[in-house]
Design a protein around this motif. Structure first.
Motif, PDB file in Angstrom:
ATOM      1  N   TYR A 119     -12.127   5.966   7.160  1.00 24.31           N
ATOM      2  CA  TYR A 119     -11.098   6.990   7.506  1.00 24.31           C
ATOM      3  C   TYR A 119     -10.034   6.643   6.571  1.00 24.31           C
ATOM      4  CZ  TYR A 119      -8.149   3.169   9.261  1.00 24.31           C
ATOM      5  OH  TYR A 119      -7.754   1.868   9.485  1.00 24.31           O
ATOM      6  N   GLU A 120      -9.311   7.798   6.231  1.00 29.20           N
ATOM      7  CA  GLU A 120      -7.955   7.965   5.517  1.00 29.20           C
ATOM      8  C   GLU A 120      -7.150   8.620   5.956  1.00 29.20           C
ATOM      9  OE1 GLU A 120      -6.297   6.072   3.270  1.00 29.20           O
ATOM     10  OE2 GLU A 120      -8.305   5.592   2.215  1.00 29.20           O
ATOM     11  N   PRO A 121      -5.864   7.955   6.504  1.00 35.79           N
ATOM     12  CA  PRO A 121      -4.753   8.681   6.985  1.00 35.79           C
ATOM     13  C   PRO A 121      -4.137  10.000   6.131  1.00 35.79           C
ATOM     14  CG  PRO A 121      -4.589   6.686   7.783  1.00 35.79           C
ATOM     15  CD  PRO A 121      -5.714   6.688   6.693  1.00 35.79           C
ATOM     16  N   CYS A 122      -3.761   9.542   4.810  1.00 34.04           N
ATOM     17  CA  CYS A 122      -3.540  10.482   3.729  1.00 34.04           C
ATOM     18  C   CYS A 122      -4.264  10.177   2.446  1.00 34.04           C
ATOM     19  CB  CYS A 122      -2.136  10.419   3.297  1.00 34.04           C
ATOM     20  SG  CYS A 122      -1.673  11.461   2.064  1.00 34.04           S
ATOM     21  N   GLY A 123      -4.149   9.059   1.894  1.00 33.06           N
ATOM     22  CA  GLY A 123      -4.523   8.483   0.735  1.00 33.06           C
ATOM     23  C   GLY A 123      -3.660   8.884  -0.209  1.00 33.06           C
ATOM     24  N   ILE A 139       2.771   7.577  12.171  1.00 31.37           N
ATOM     25  CA  ILE A 139       1.609   6.503  12.148  1.00 31.37           C
ATOM     26  C   ILE A 139       1.016   6.878  10.630  1.00 31.37           C
ATOM     27  CG2 ILE A 139      -0.770   6.351  12.942  1.00 31.37           C
ATOM     28  CD1 ILE A 139       0.399   7.518  15.673  1.00 31.37           C
ATOM     29  N   HIS A 140       1.147   5.653   9.868  1.00 32.03           N
ATOM     30  CA  HIS A 140       0.380   5.809   8.599  1.00 32.03           C
ATOM     31  C   HIS A 140      -1.128   5.156   8.720  1.00 32.03           C
ATOM     32  CE1 HIS A 140       3.939   6.808   6.219  1.00 32.03           C
ATOM     33  NE2 HIS A 140       4.779   6.320   7.288  1.00 32.03           N
ATOM     34  N   ASN A 141      -1.359   4.400   9.753  1.00 30.24           N
ATOM     35  CA  ASN A 141      -2.790   3.939  10.003  1.00 30.24           C
ATOM     36  C   ASN A 141      -2.856   3.497  11.277  1.00 30.24           C
ATOM     37  OD1 ASN A 141      -4.980   2.525   9.536  1.00 30.24           O
ATOM     38  ND2 ASN A 141      -4.614   1.968   7.395  1.00 30.24           N
ATOM     39  N   GLY A 170       0.819  -1.247  -0.133  1.00 29.13           N
ATOM     40  CA  GLY A 170      -0.042   0.000  -0.060  1.00 29.13           C
ATOM     41  C   GLY A 170       0.956   1.306   0.007  1.00 29.13           C
ATOM     42  N   GLY A 171       0.296   2.262   0.493  1.00 34.63           N
ATOM     43  CA  GLY A 171       0.827   3.748   0.306  1.00 34.63           C
ATOM     44  C   GLY A 171       2.150   3.996   1.084  1.00 34.63           C
ATOM     45  N   LEU A 172       2.436   3.312   2.283  1.00 27.49           N
ATOM     46  CA  LEU A 172       3.417   3.250   2.798  1.00 27.49           C
ATOM     47  C   LEU A 172       4.689   2.784   2.094  1.00 27.49           C
ATOM     48  CD1 LEU A 172       5.445   3.412   5.437  1.00 27.49           C
ATOM     49  CD2 LEU A 172       4.676   0.909   6.075  1.00 27.49           C
ATOM     50  N   ALA A 173       4.749   2.099   1.031  1.00 24.67           N
ATOM     51  CA  ALA A 173       5.778   1.659   0.300  1.00 24.67           C
ATOM     52  C   ALA A 173       6.135   2.752  -0.583  1.00 24.67           C
ATOM     53  CB  ALA A 173       5.469   0.337  -0.534  1.00 24.67           C
ATOM     54  N   ASP A 174       4.870   3.216  -1.120  1.00 22.37           N
ATOM     55  CA  ASP A 174       5.235   4.846  -1.955  1.00 22.37           C
ATOM     56  C   ASP A 174       6.015   5.752  -1.253  1.00 22.37           C
ATOM     57  OD1 ASP A 174       3.584   4.133  -4.532  1.00 22.37           O
ATOM     58  OD2 ASP A 174       2.189   3.853  -2.968  1.00 22.37           O
ATOM     59  N   VAL A 175       5.611   5.979   0.212  1.00 26.02           N
ATOM     60  CA  VAL A 175       6.411   6.982   0.787  1.00 26.02           C
ATOM     61  C   VAL A 175       7.771   6.756   0.982  1.00 26.02           C
ATOM     62  CG1 VAL A 175       6.235   8.244   3.087  1.00 26.02           C
ATOM     63  CG2 VAL A 175       4.197   7.777   1.955  1.00 26.02           C
ATOM     64  N   ALA A 176       7.956   5.345   1.573  1.00 27.64           N
ATOM     65  CA  ALA A 176       9.241   5.003   1.867  1.00 27.64           C
ATOM     66  C   ALA A 176      10.124   4.830   0.493  1.00 27.64           C
ATOM     67  CB  ALA A 176       9.171   3.362   2.505  1.00 27.64           C
ATOM     68  N   GLN A 183     -11.720  -0.180   5.747  1.00 28.38           N
ATOM     69  CA  GLN A 183     -11.218   1.272   5.986  1.00 28.38           C
ATOM     70  C   GLN A 183     -11.702   2.093   4.627  1.00 28.38           C
ATOM     71  OE1 GLN A 183      -6.833   1.517   5.815  1.00 28.38           O
ATOM     72  NE2 GLN A 183      -7.121   3.741   5.145  1.00 28.38           N
ATOM     73  N   LYS A 184     -11.850   1.265   3.463  1.00 30.39           N
ATOM     74  CA  LYS A 184     -12.016   2.253   2.347  1.00 30.39           C
ATOM     75  C   LYS A 184     -13.419   2.430   1.864  1.00 30.39           C
ATOM     76  CE  LYS A 184      -7.500   2.135   1.716  1.00 30.39           C
ATOM     77  NZ  LYS A 184      -6.519   3.356   1.920  1.00 30.39           N
ATOM     78  N   GLY A 185     -14.384   2.271   2.843  1.00 31.64           N
ATOM     79  CA  GLY A 185     -15.933   2.610   2.905  1.00 31.64           C
ATOM     80  C   GLY A 185     -16.645   1.658   1.470  1.00 31.64           C
ATOM     81  N   SER A 216      -7.829  -0.056  -5.125  1.00 30.66           N
ATOM     82  CA  SER A 216      -7.683  -0.014  -3.667  1.00 30.66           C
ATOM     83  C   SER A 216      -7.394  -1.384  -2.908  1.00 30.66           C
ATOM     84  CB  SER A 216      -9.163   0.490  -3.161  1.00 30.66           C
ATOM     85  OG  SER A 216      -9.207   0.601  -1.765  1.00 30.66           O
ATOM     86  N   ARG A 217      -6.822  -1.302  -1.872  1.00 32.64           N
ATOM     87  CA  ARG A 217      -6.899  -2.661  -1.064  1.00 32.64           C
ATOM     88  C   ARG A 217      -8.201  -2.522  -0.554  1.00 32.64           C
ATOM     89  NH1 ARG A 217      -5.290  -1.698   4.170  1.00 32.64           N
ATOM     90  NH2 ARG A 217      -4.915   0.270   4.104  1.00 32.64           N
ATOM     91  N   MET A 218      -8.896  -4.035  -0.630  1.00 27.62           N
ATOM     92  CA  MET A 218     -10.299  -4.325  -0.231  1.00 27.62           C
ATOM     93  C   MET A 218     -10.717  -4.333   1.241  1.00 27.62           C
ATOM     94  SD  MET A 218     -11.839  -5.822  -3.798  1.00 27.62           S
ATOM     95  CE  MET A 218     -11.742  -4.981  -5.162  1.00 27.62           C
TER      96      MET A 218
HETATM   97  C1  GLC Z   1      -1.676   4.233   5.140  1.00 24.85           C
HETATM   98  C2  GLC Z   1      -2.879   4.940   4.901  1.00 24.85           C
HETATM   99  C3  GLC Z   1      -3.089   5.796   3.843  1.00 24.85           C
HETATM  100  C4  GLC Z   1      -1.631   6.379   3.578  1.00 24.85           C
HETATM  101  C5  GLC Z   1      -0.526   5.487   3.416  1.00 24.85           C
HETATM  102  C6  GLC Z   1       0.763   6.238   3.377  1.00 24.85           C
HETATM  103  O1  GLC Z   1      -1.696   2.957   4.412  1.00 24.85           O
HETATM  104  O2  GLC Z   1      -4.069   3.770   4.834  1.00 24.85           O
HETATM  105  O3  GLC Z   1      -4.008   6.679   3.773  1.00 24.85           O
HETATM  106  O4  GLC Z   1      -1.727   7.216   2.386  1.00 24.85           O
HETATM  107  O5  GLC Z   1      -0.426   4.824   4.605  1.00 24.85           O
HETATM  108  O6  GLC Z   1       1.049   7.022   4.340  1.00 24.85           O
END
Ligand code: GLC
Ligand code: ADP
Length: 490
Positions: free
Chosen positions: A382-386, A167-169, A17-23, A310-312, A305-307
């Motif tokens: 809920y969505e920490p960032c998205g 905290i990403h989630n 998920g998105g943590l990998a994009d950030v890292a 959280q994703k509504g 999305s991850r199913m």
């Molecule tokens: C989490 C959150 C997402 C966020 C991502 C990267 O997995 O669910 O909202 O964008 O981490 O921070």
């Protein structure tokens, strides 16, 4: 400034998920701003040594880590992150990391990340490299701040090393039975009701990270406020309240070298705010791939999305009957909980000309979907960032979101957002977790889509925005400085 960036996943090596994009992108932005960064991730079975030019670090050699009765051996592989001079260290322990998936619900999930956390510290010791800050991400890194202050407090190497816990989630808390404290080599007298590691009779890696790190942040300003409340805190709100002076919010950035419709290597045709015609071609291509017809006036709505709840998707299910009555086509890419996968597959079977579904994880397809759709739906609980709504903005794929967390901080509703009397929105949003509001908002977006001039304006408002890392990375450096100060004064 010297930063050790620790994460349980990072693009391009391992991603759920998105943590990998950030890292995969924040460390590079930090380096561009003058930081010296070293990264640490587990060496999962799926990481290909040749593809990423990993080599075994003989100088470090074997790292014995005692977990309960067993002594596990960790080894370290090393590489350089492409497009940078960042050294990345892969913690290798086949017993724990050669599994089908990055995360498991196995009985030894705690052991896997205890080993990871300890091995990161032991690697730093062997490298004799003292970072100013160890940047820990999510519960999988939650024990590092603890270990530095307890088990490794004797090591003067870390005298000046402080910690930032991101905290990403908050929904994933690394909660294990009390037995895990033994595995983690934690003194039993540190575990008692309401202690810094105890959580409702269990041991929580997330709580430990929150309580022991010098500074805490999350990935948007709104989510930083939300998690202090019972509705969004997932039970951790009281813990966070104790540290609320030290809780910050920094919006994630985007790696535009990966996510840019002008250069994206996966696209049939590139496009830009100046020339959107390529977008239409991507839409036609996408529809053809999934056996659906192209119609100029029928919008294509996408979900990537991850199913998970959280994703509504419960809201989506309640709304689906009405949504299917609307003149729109749908493309859904995702995988996760079986009940949601089934719900989407059922919709496809019922409306094959309207709904296309791809169950699985497919990076290339996620880019093609972002480029080919007209709208992107993210009705998160809920969505920490998205990140997908931000990718969507760049790709002219107008986001429809629930106004929560990072979605609230990035998407401005077309009807409500005005600057100097002129509509300045870049998407559509609704407030409550209500299927009626969801349907009305999607309905309004579909109606607006018919007005081509207005639609283009909304697209361009989004495409012209800048969510690159430059701004956010600077804010991280401010937090690192704060963490360093805090460590000295605490
Ligand atoms: C989490 C959150 C997402 C966020 C991502 C990267 O997995 O669910 O909202 O964008 O981490 O921070
Ligand atoms: P989260 O981290 O909660 O899953 P984000 O929106 O922050 O949510 O990030 C999700 C990331 O994972 C995005 O890069 C998105 O494109 C990607 N992704 C999610 N599901 C899939 C999938 N099935 N195939 C390919 N990429 C996916």
């Amino acid at each position: 400034m010297k930063i050790a960036f620790v994460s349980s996943e990072a693009v391009p090596y391992a991603k759920t998920g998105g943590l990998a994009d950030v890292a995969g992108s924040l460390p590079k932005a930090l380096e561009r701003l003058g930081c010296e960064v070293k990264m640490f991730i587990p060496k999962y079975y799926s990481i290909n040594e040749n593809e990423f030019n990993l080599h075994y670090n003989w100088e470090i050699g074997e790292i014995p880590i005692k977990i309960s009765k067993h002594t596990r051996l960790a080894h370290v592989y090393q590489s350089t992150v492409s497009g940078s001079s960042i050294e990345i260290y892969f913690i290798d322990c086949p017993h724990y990391f050669h599994r089908d998936q990055l995360y498991t619900d196995g009985f030894d999930e705690d052991e896997r990340f205890i080993l990871f956390n300890r091995s990161v510290i032991e690697t730093l010791q062997r490298l004799k490299w003292a970072p100013d800050v160890i940047h820990c991400n999510d519960w999988q890194c939650g024990l590092i701040p603890f270990y530095l202050k307890e088990n490794y407090a004797w090591d003067m190497l870390f005298n000046k090393t402080s910690t930032l816990f991101t905290i990403h989630n908050i929904g994933y808390q690394g909660r294990f039975s009390k037995l895990a404290i033994k595995k983690a080599d934690i003194r039993e007298n540190l575990f008692y009701p309401n202690s810094s590691i105890e959580y409702h009779g269990d041991f929580s890696f997330m709580k430990t990270g929150i309580m022991y790190s010098d500074i805490i942040n999350t990935v948007s300003k709104t989510y930083a406020k939300e998690i202090l409340t019972p509705v969004f805190g997932a039970g951790m709100e009281d813990v966070l309240q104790q540290r609320k002076e030290d809780v910050f919010g920094i919006l994630n950035g985007i790696d535009y070298s990966e996510w840019n419709p002008e250069t994206d290597k996966f696209l049939l045709q590139h496009f830009s705010p100046k020339n959107l015609s390529g977008k239409q071609e991507n839409k036609k291509f996408l529809l053809t791939q999934f056996g659906m017809n192209f119609n100029l006036d029928t919008p294509l709505i996408g979900i990537v999305s991850r199913m998970v709840s959280q994703k509504g998707f419960d809201l989506f299910e309640q709304a689906s009957e009405n949504l299917m009555k609307m003149d729109a086509q749908w493309i859904i890419l995702g995988s996760g909980e079986e009940k949601y996968e089934e719900m989407f597959m059922n919709l496809h079977q019922k409306f094959p000309e309207k709904v296309a579904v791809y169950i699985g994880f497919n990076n290339e397809l996620s880019h093609i979907v972002e480029a080919g759709i007209d709208m992107f739906l993210m009705p998160s609980l809920y969505e920490p960032c998205g990140l997908n709504q931000i990718y969507s903005l760049k790709y002219g794929s107008v986001p429809i979101v629930r106004r929560t967390g990072g979605l609230a901080d990035t998407v401005r509703d077309w009807f409500e957002s005005k600057q100097n009397g002129i509509n300045s929105g870049n998407g559509f949003s609704f407030h409550n977790n209500s299927s009626e509001e969801l349907c009305n908002t999607v309905g309004n977006a579909i109606k607006t889509f018919q007005d081509k001039k207005t639609w283009k304006k909304i697209q361009l408002n989004g495409m012209k925005e800048d969510f690159s890392w430059d701004n956010s990375a600077k804010k991280y450096i401010d937090l690192y400085n704060l963490a360093v100060k805090k460590k000295v004064t605490r």
